[in-house]
Write a protein that holds these residues in place. Structure first.
Motif: not given
Length: 282
Positions: A38-44, A96-99, A149-150
């Motif tokens: 499983t992969l989480v992609i944070d686009l926020d 894959i994180p975001a900041n 983003y969305s």
């Protein structure tokens, strides 16, 4: 050729409805309980999901993550190298994180492809597409707005999970999200389907919550999941502690963790059933 990852964007155009919590919990159950890569992609750019999953990594003995992620989705977008931005949270679960630096993404895309939204979305798709050959499932977290983003997430994903908090504004937000999704599909000739609508944080004895739930059932029918996420303090605690799965002295899962996790395992099972129906596999 391996099967491509099922890719989900989780959304609503109202904030604070449980969207990021759903990404975090479904990805955890997918990896930990279902043994799926499983992969989480944070686009926020707020990076809430990145923060919670970083704390979760510590809870499961992973002390290799940096205090601050030095390679995020923002670095991946600018360099074209997404592999360097992948961090392992726990077995089967990557992030894959975001900041906050990712807040420059819309301007960067406009500068790179002025007046060409399709190319803006396509750039993100080209970046993410190779990952679909590596993972079983990908979850994408986005801000609760109509934005670059969305839009990029909708273009990349195959399925939408809509979060419906049992409040009037959230009911409207969910409908607005679905209406916009249908517009987006037609405008940009892409494929995207609602795989489930999750009723979230309903108060069992609140008459307004019950009225909204009944109205949602009439509007959305079988799209509305049977599993309801009731108001749970344990889910709120995870925001500050990361996700836990504590085992008590009798060798069983601590009851409050068990309740929180079982709800999302049930949601995952329902979404699997809906996806099989949509894909014609059932």
């Amino acid at each position: 050729m391996p099967n491509k990852a099922e890719t989900y964007v989780v959304g609503n155009f109202k904030g604070g409805v449980g969207k990021s919590t759903t990404v975090q919990m479904l990805s955890f159950e997918s990896a930990f309980r279902k043994d799926r890569k499983t992969l989480v992609i944070d686009l926020d750019p707020q990076g809430n999901t990145s923060d919670v999953l970083s704390l979760t990594a510590e809870n499961f003995g992973n002390d290799t993550l940096p205090d601050e992620f030095d390679a995020t989705i923002w670095e991946a977008v600018r360099s074209g190298d997404i592999q360097s931005s992948i961090y392992q949270i726990m077995p089967n679960l990557d992030l894959i994180p975001a900041n906050i630096s990712f807040s420059d993404f819309p301007d960067y895309m406009i500068e790179k492809y002025p007046g060409d939204k399709l190319s803006q979305f396509g750039y993100m798709e080209e970046l993410i597409e190779p990952l679909k050959n590596i993972y079983d499932v990908i979850y994408i977290d986005v801000p609760p707005t109509i934005s670059t983003y969305s839009n990029a997430a909708m273009y990349v994903a195959e399925y939408v999970i809509v979060i419906l908090q049992t409040q009037v504004k959230s009911l409207k937000g969910a409908q607005n999200y679905i209406d916009y999704m249908n517009f987006f599909i037609e405008q940009y000739d892409t494929e995207l389907e609602v795989v489930g609508i999750v009723p979230f944080m309903m108060q069992k004895r609140d008459s307004v919550d019950q009225e909204i739930y009944t109205a949602a059932r009439e509007i959305y029918g079988a799209h509305l999941l049977d599993t309801v996420v009731l108001n749970q303090s344990r889910l709120k605690r995870y925001d500050g502690s990361g996700i836990t799965y504590e085992i008590n002295k009798n060798g069983k899962v601590e009851q409050w963790d068990k309740r929180a996790h079982e709800v999302f395992v049930n949601i995952l099972d329902e979404i699997d059933e809906h996806r099989l129906i949509l894909s014609g596999e059932e």
